[in-house]
Design an enzyme around this catalytic site. Sequence first.
Site, short mmCIF file in Angstrom:
data_model
loop_
_atom_site.label_atom_id
_atom_site.label_comp_id
_atom_site.label_asym_id
_atom_site.label_seq_id
_atom_site.Cartn_x
_atom_site.Cartn_y
_atom_site.Cartn_z
N HIS A 36 -50.98 -43.65 21.91
CA HIS A 36 -51.33 -42.51 22.77
C HIS A 36 -52.81 -42.11 22.65
CE1 HIS A 36 -47.11 -42.43 23.18
NE2 HIS A 36 -46.81 -41.62 22.18
N ASP B 157 -46.44 -46.62 27.60
CA ASP B 157 -47.02 -45.60 26.73
C ASP B 157 -46.87 -44.33 27.56
OD1 ASP B 157 -48.79 -43.64 25.74
OD2 ASP B 157 -49.81 -45.19 24.60
N HIS B 158 -45.93 -43.48 27.19
CA HIS B 158 -45.58 -42.40 28.13
C HIS B 158 -46.74 -41.43 28.35
CE1 HIS B 158 -44.58 -39.99 24.53
NE2 HIS B 158 -44.67 -38.93 25.29
C1 BG6 Z 1 -43.79 -40.33 20.68
C2 BG6 Z 1 -43.85 -40.30 19.18
O1 BG6 Z 1 -44.33 -41.53 21.17
O2 BG6 Z 1 -44.55 -39.24 21.19
C3 BG6 Z 1 -43.33 -38.98 18.64
O3 BG6 Z 1 -43.06 -41.36 18.66
C4 BG6 Z 1 -44.04 -37.82 19.30
O4 BG6 Z 1 -43.46 -38.91 17.22
C5 BG6 Z 1 -44.05 -37.97 20.82
O5 BG6 Z 1 -43.36 -36.63 18.92
C6 BG6 Z 1 -44.93 -36.91 21.46
O6 BG6 Z 1 -44.79 -36.97 22.86
P1 BG6 Z 1 -45.03 -35.68 23.76
O7 BG6 Z 1 -44.88 -36.19 25.15
O8 BG6 Z 1 -43.97 -34.69 23.36
O9 BG6 Z 1 -46.39 -35.21 23.43
#
Ligand code: BG6
Length: 494
Positions: free
Chosen positions: A242, A179-180
Amino acid sequence: MITQALQVEPFDLVVFGGTGDLSYRKLYPALFRRQHEGQLSPGTRVIAVSRQRMSRQEFAVAVGDALKRFDPARASNPDALASFVDLLDYVIVDAGGDLGWADLKANLGDDPARVRAFYLATSPDLFGKIADRLSAHQLITSATRVIVEKPIGKDGASAAEINDALGAVFGENQIFRIDHYLGKETVQNLMALRFANALFEPLWNSGHIDHIQITVSESIGVESRAGYYDKSGALRDMVQNHLLQLLCLVAMEPPASLTADAVRDEKRKVLQSLLKIDASNASERTVRGQYRAGAAFGEAVRGYAEEVGDSESVTETFVALKLEIENWRWAGVPFYLRTGKRLPERISEIVVTFRKAPHALFAADAGRVHQTKLVIRLQPDEGIKLWLMIKEPGPGGFRLQHVSLDMSFSKAFGGHAPEAYERLLMDVIRGNATLFMRRDEVEAAWAFIDPIRQAWSDSKEPPRPYVAGSWGPSAAIALIERDGRTWVEDGEWA
Ligand code: BG6
């Protein structure tokens, strides 16, 4: 100053879906930056795997182009680019068929001690098939790990199937579910803030906290991902992973240690303590919306249904939720979560609002006494602000002012913090799973999300419309204002 990272041992990273958007946009740029910072040891290899007919040379050119696009400053240095391209290899493999597996095996060799990581940057339907073939071709050594991207399934049942398929050939300690958001610096800082300071933890409970807001807003629409997004929607795409992960880190009990299992045990308990939302309470506790045509950054943009080419689509692009955690620490404290696409700004932040001072000591003409707020900003301008009341300086009466103690990470540390994927990829190589989701966490998150989806689909009501460039449907404002509270606006940060 950001300190120098320690080198990791040489490894082979095999990227399934190696010519896909995620790989070019996030994975190769992250590895490029880690190499640039000196963290990759000589002998490290990055092997892209895909069905696409392409030579190693053509692949190297494609990666070079991607780096120039996504990291132009570093990629303008030809030596840096050339030394990264040296790490790359390309093998044609049909992930769901038989083609190319023997070539991959020959390419990887048979050193059992060398760290080998398989990154499945593919559709989740392929996770099980790839796992089976990795096992059948004896590509899994004891130093092997597998990395999977969200979404892990589309509901609890499909997540369990994927987890079973992975679990049939890998030990749980070999599976890294990304989960980044957990790799973002400020998210990790939440743990430092809570557990390395004596100030906050004694106040971190229902006795002192009025409510908590978590906002992850995006100004972009669905872009080129309509096919995926229209089957997913904001609840699955953002909340299940997230936002719930952020909630867990804010709300969990102090873990016994920082080992992966100790932290993940505490996060899972939060998910299991969430008050269930189903048909009986979904209308008071949830709002879903879908954007209509409007404006983003002064330009006219199309509505969601037009973008995905389906005027009947009922996929939500916005969600607001009012959650309760049913345990001793949080009883009665609402957690308001919201996320959406085509909102006015890209902001991710957590706002902790403390209770009112117990006694109104100051005269009315001293001004309004605002509640103390702790704002933890994940992006952009990562940092922390603590809003307090002080006396306005100078003679002539006693007037109060609301001011913030600021900590901007870029000002304090200079430079840019590493991106989430940089940190997470290096953690996989080191075998540190603390910032990855364990099977039971993913399944507990789905167990909370599935009844909400069910309630929405049973209600037959479409998502509420909102104009692109606004803060979502008015019902989302009503959701929090019914409780006598308001969403925190950007003014609290500026
Ligand atoms: C991803 C989603 O996991 O996270 C996307 O699939 C979203 O829809 C993105 O745009 C948002 O990540 P960050 O790091 O740009 O906030």
